[in-house]
Motif scaffolding. Structure first.
Motif, PDB file in Angstrom:
ATOM      1  N   VAL A  98       4.377   4.864  -5.422  1.00 24.01           N
ATOM      2  CA  VAL A  98       3.146   5.514  -5.886  1.00 24.01           C
ATOM      3  C   VAL A  98       2.654   4.845  -7.164  1.00 24.01           C
ATOM      4  CG1 VAL A  98       2.122   7.666  -6.704  1.00 24.01           C
ATOM      5  CG2 VAL A  98       3.775   7.711  -4.820  1.00 24.01           C
ATOM      6  N   ARG A  99       3.569   4.588  -8.077  1.00 21.10           N
ATOM      7  CA  ARG A  99       3.182   3.970  -9.349  1.00 21.10           C
ATOM      8  C   ARG A  99       2.617   2.572  -9.139  1.00 21.10           C
ATOM      9  NH1 ARG A  99       4.545   0.615 -13.427  1.00 21.10           N
ATOM     10  NH2 ARG A  99       4.254   1.372 -15.560  1.00 21.10           N
ATOM     11  N   TYR A 100       3.303   1.774  -8.323  1.00 20.58           N
ATOM     12  CA  TYR A 100       2.838   0.412  -8.082  1.00 20.58           C
ATOM     13  C   TYR A 100       1.469   0.418  -7.399  1.00 20.58           C
ATOM     14  CZ  TYR A 100       2.446  -4.253  -6.050  1.00 20.58           C
ATOM     15  OH  TYR A 100       1.991  -5.497  -5.686  1.00 20.58           O
ATOM     16  N   ALA A 101       1.316   1.266  -6.363  1.00 20.17           N
ATOM     17  CA  ALA A 101       0.074   1.283  -5.585  1.00 20.17           C
ATOM     18  C   ALA A 101      -1.114   1.758  -6.414  1.00 20.17           C
ATOM     19  CB  ALA A 101       0.248   2.168  -4.351  1.00 20.17           C
ATOM     20  N   ASN A 102      -0.924   2.822  -7.174  1.00 17.95           N
ATOM     21  CA  ASN A 102      -2.066   3.460  -7.827  1.00 17.95           C
ATOM     22  C   ASN A 102      -2.256   3.072  -9.292  1.00 17.95           C
ATOM     23  OD1 ASN A 102      -2.607   4.698  -5.426  1.00 17.95           O
ATOM     24  ND2 ASN A 102      -1.875   6.714  -6.028  1.00 17.95           N
ATOM     25  N   LYS A 103      -1.174   2.775  -9.991  1.00 22.80           N
ATOM     26  CA  LYS A 103      -1.324   2.410 -11.405  1.00 22.80           C
ATOM     27  C   LYS A 103      -1.381   0.903 -11.585  1.00 22.80           C
ATOM     28  CE  LYS A 103       0.488   3.375 -16.020  1.00 22.80           C
ATOM     29  NZ  LYS A 103       1.515   4.110 -16.815  1.00 22.80           N
ATOM     30  N   VAL A 104      -0.448   0.191 -10.961  1.00 20.25           N
ATOM     31  CA  VAL A 104      -0.418  -1.262 -11.135  1.00 20.25           C
ATOM     32  C   VAL A 104      -1.557  -1.925 -10.356  1.00 20.25           C
ATOM     33  CG1 VAL A 104       0.948  -3.364 -10.810  1.00 20.25           C
ATOM     34  CG2 VAL A 104       2.073  -1.243 -11.536  1.00 20.25           C
ATOM     35  N   LYS A 105      -1.736  -1.527  -9.080  1.00 20.23           N
ATOM     36  CA  LYS A 105      -2.744  -2.174  -8.235  1.00 20.23           C
ATOM     37  C   LYS A 105      -4.076  -1.422  -8.175  1.00 20.23           C
ATOM     38  CE  LYS A 105      -2.054  -5.318  -6.065  1.00 20.23           C
ATOM     39  NZ  LYS A 105      -2.148  -6.777  -6.295  1.00 20.23           N
ATOM     40  N   GLY A 106      -4.090  -0.154  -8.573  1.00 22.70           N
ATOM     41  CA  GLY A 106      -5.334   0.596  -8.584  1.00 22.70           C
ATOM     42  C   GLY A 106      -5.899   0.916  -7.209  1.00 22.70           C
ATOM     43  N   TYR A 107      -5.047   1.097  -6.211  1.00 17.26           N
ATOM     44  CA  TYR A 107      -5.516   1.379  -4.853  1.00 17.26           C
ATOM     45  C   TYR A 107      -5.980   2.828  -4.671  1.00 17.26           C
ATOM     46  CZ  TYR A 107      -3.512  -3.098  -3.349  1.00 17.26           C
ATOM     47  OH  TYR A 107      -3.216  -4.433  -3.188  1.00 17.26           O
ATOM     48  N   ASN A 108      -5.577   3.713  -5.559  1.00 20.00           N
ATOM     49  CA  ASN A 108      -5.989   5.118  -5.495  1.00 20.00           C
ATOM     50  C   ASN A 108      -5.690   5.743  -4.130  1.00 20.00           C
ATOM     51  OD1 ASN A 108      -7.065   7.498  -6.603  1.00 20.00           O
ATOM     52  ND2 ASN A 108      -9.096   7.078  -5.742  1.00 20.00           N
ATOM     53  N   ILE A 109      -4.494   5.514  -3.634  1.00 18.86           N
ATOM     54  CA  ILE A 109      -4.072   6.106  -2.358  1.00 18.86           C
ATOM     55  C   ILE A 109      -3.743   7.575  -2.605  1.00 18.86           C
ATOM     56  CG2 ILE A 109      -2.358   6.033  -0.502  1.00 18.86           C
ATOM     57  CD1 ILE A 109      -2.006   3.046  -1.131  1.00 18.86           C
ATOM     58  N   ARG A 110      -4.399   8.454  -1.867  1.00 19.88           N
ATOM     59  CA  ARG A 110      -4.271   9.885  -2.110  1.00 19.88           C
ATOM     60  C   ARG A 110      -3.400  10.598  -1.078  1.00 19.88           C
ATOM     61  NH1 ARG A 110      -7.843  11.433  -5.913  1.00 19.88           N
ATOM     62  NH2 ARG A 110      -7.695  13.624  -5.285  1.00 19.88           N
ATOM     63  N   GLN A 111      -3.144   9.956   0.049  1.00 21.54           N
ATOM     64  CA  GLN A 111      -2.392  10.616   1.112  1.00 21.54           C
ATOM     65  C   GLN A 111      -1.025   9.963   1.295  1.00 21.54           C
ATOM     66  OE1 GLN A 111      -4.640  12.239   4.435  1.00 21.54           O
ATOM     67  NE2 GLN A 111      -6.384  10.982   3.836  1.00 21.54           N
ATOM     68  N   TRP A 112       0.009  10.750   1.037  1.00 25.67           N
ATOM     69  CA  TRP A 112       1.390  10.284   1.119  1.00 25.67           C
ATOM     70  C   TRP A 112       2.202  11.266   1.960  1.00 25.67           C
ATOM     71  CZ3 TRP A 112       2.872   5.757  -1.536  1.00 25.67           C
ATOM     72  CH2 TRP A 112       1.904   5.240  -2.408  1.00 25.67           C
ATOM     73  N   GLN A 113       3.019  10.734   2.838  1.00 33.01           N
ATOM     74  CA  GLN A 113       3.919  11.564   3.642  1.00 33.01           C
ATOM     75  C   GLN A 113       5.361  11.294   3.219  1.00 33.01           C
ATOM     76  OE1 GLN A 113       3.273  10.820   7.787  1.00 33.01           O
ATOM     77  NE2 GLN A 113       1.236  11.703   7.819  1.00 33.01           N
ATOM     78  N   ILE A 114       6.153  12.358   3.154  1.00 32.19           N
ATOM     79  CA  ILE A 114       7.564  12.215   2.799  1.00 32.19           C
ATOM     80  C   ILE A 114       8.367  12.179   4.084  1.00 32.19           C
ATOM     81  CG2 ILE A 114       9.508  13.200   1.528  1.00 32.19           C
ATOM     82  CD1 ILE A 114       7.480  14.585  -0.268  1.00 32.19           C
ATOM     83  N   GLY A 115       8.668  10.991   4.564  1.00 32.27           N
ATOM     84  CA  GLY A 115       9.422  10.829   5.808  1.00 32.27           C
ATOM     85  C   GLY A 115       8.589  11.192   7.017  1.00 32.27           C
ATOM     86  N   ASN A 116       9.200  11.034   8.180  1.00 31.74           N
ATOM     87  CA  ASN A 116       8.506  11.277   9.443  1.00 31.74           C
ATOM     88  C   ASN A 116       8.941  12.615  10.054  1.00 31.74           C
ATOM     89  OD1 ASN A 116       6.866  10.397  11.747  1.00 31.74           O
ATOM     90  ND2 ASN A 116       8.800  10.305  12.832  1.00 31.74           N
ATOM     91  N   GLU A 117       7.966  13.444  10.412  1.00 29.61           N
ATOM     92  CA  GLU A 117       8.213  14.695  11.126  1.00 29.61           C
ATOM     93  C   GLU A 117       9.160  15.619  10.370  1.00 29.61           C
ATOM     94  OE1 GLU A 117       9.386  13.902  15.105  1.00 29.61           O
ATOM     95  OE2 GLU A 117       7.605  12.736  15.574  1.00 29.61           O
ATOM     96  N   LEU A 118       9.006  15.698   9.061  1.00 24.92           N
ATOM     97  CA  LEU A 118       9.874  16.581   8.278  1.00 24.92           C
ATOM     98  C   LEU A 118       9.181  17.932   8.105  1.00 24.92           C
ATOM     99  CD1 LEU A 118      11.228  14.193   5.526  1.00 24.92           C
ATOM    100  CD2 LEU A 118      12.285  14.873   7.660  1.00 24.92           C
TER     101      LEU A 118
END
Length: 336
Positions: free
Chosen positions: A316-336
């Motif tokens: 999350v930190r790399y994607a949104n702070k370092v790269k600035g992609y502002n990805i808002r949708q994250w899933q924790i594992g599959n089918e949990l």
């Protein structure tokens, strides 16, 4: 979701009156003029899984656009629980991968080193570490929930006669364990380990006094057996089993592959796979691609199998702070 004035009015009436009056204000549904308007924005979504080369997705671009797809998941569903997003990092002594938070390199797939569940899907076949004939491998059950401590189930394709068992423990061994069996011929899908109704009958509670436990019992006939633990009987770091054997007379029924193991609460820890490497559809390639699609949004599924919360937070930190992609949708594992 938009609600028609007629439907909204009916709802307010129903909320403010008693049961007798509510029955007089029932909403009549007209299939030709529905009262609920569906928001079709972001309705179409697709997995852009890591097993395909980038060229395949570029070839599919026009189909994805014409189909109205706007949500795209990476790295996949179930496979995401084996995928380390960043190839820069290090393993600790127990097999936990820590990713760098500022620098990135192509990710890779890991293979758990404490797996107890048998694997046989999409050509990926692995025996359980609980009965692979190797004392150097093991299942490590971690106490993730004190109310539901780690446990294991063996499933045979048909009822078998059983009369003894042997367990070789790791450094973490319990004070005692419960040996149980399923009382009916069949456990409906998804099986004993997730059944809503517990039909396991305790055959005995066995004390553990050494690194190897041998237990002889009156013959039982069943398809499913379980080894269960109570949290007070376990070390704080869980339980480790290096090898397990189930006997019918002189025959060890776990020697071959004619059964399935299910192991609950397996501890994180893995090593890099050597049979599937150089995965070119990586995180940065994925992000570069979806930028070419109109209104596309990334959905990232973090590793909740061999990964850790620390590794997910680093992504999350790399994607949104370092790269600035502002990805808002994250899933924790599959089918949990």
């Amino acid at each position: 979701m938009n609600i028609s004035p007629l439907f909204a009015g009916a709802l307010s009436v129903l909320a403010g009156v008693g049961t007798a009056l509510a029955a007089q204000n029932a909403v009549i549904v007209d299939d030709l003029h529905p009262g609920v308007v569906i928001d079709k924005q972001n309705m179409m979504a697709a997995d852009l899984a890591i097993w395909n080369p980038p060229s395949r997705y570029y070839d599919m671009t026009s189909a994805l656009v014409d189909g109205g797809y706007t949500l795209f998941r990476f790295p996949n569903g179930s496979l995401s629980n084996d995928y380390h997003w960043n190839g820069i990092g290090s393993y600790d002594s127990t097999g936990l991968w820590t990713a760098d938070t500022t620098k990135w390199a192509r990710g890779f797939l890991g293979e758990t080193i404490y797996r107890g569940t048998t694997k046989d899907n999409y050509g990926f076949v692995r025996r359980s570490h609980l009965a692979d004939g190797k004392k150097e491998t093991m299942w490590w059950g971690e106490i993730l929930d004190p109310v539901d401590p780690p446990w294991i189930v063996v499933e045979f394709p048909e009822k078998m006669n059983l009369d003894s068992l042997q367990i070789d423990w790791g450094e973490l061994r319990p004070k005692a364990f419960e040996f149980a069996y399923w009382t009916e011929d069949y456990a409906e899908y998804p099986g004993v380990h997730q059944a809503l109704e517990n039909k396991l009958k305790t055959e005995s509670v066995v004390r553990v006094n050494s690194e190897t436990t041998k237990y002889k019992f009156a013959q039982i006939r069943t398809r499913y057996v379980a080894i269960r633990f109570k949290t007070p009987d376990l070390p704080s770091k869980g339980v480790q089993i290096r090898e397990m054997k189930l006997f019918s007379g002189e025959s060890d029924l776990l020697e071959g592959n004619n059964y399935k193991f299910y192991a609950m609460s397996t501890r994180n820890g893995d090593k890099a796979r050597t049979d599937w490497t150089d995965i070119k559809w990586d995180f940065e390639e994925f992000m570069k691609y979806i930028k070419t699609l109109p209104n596309a949004q990334a959905v990232i599924c973090v590793n909740a199998g061999t990964g850790t919360s620390k590794e997910a937070a680093a992504w999350v930190r790399y994607a949104n702070k370092v790269k600035g992609y502002n990805i808002r949708q994250w899933q924790i594992g599959n089918e949990l």
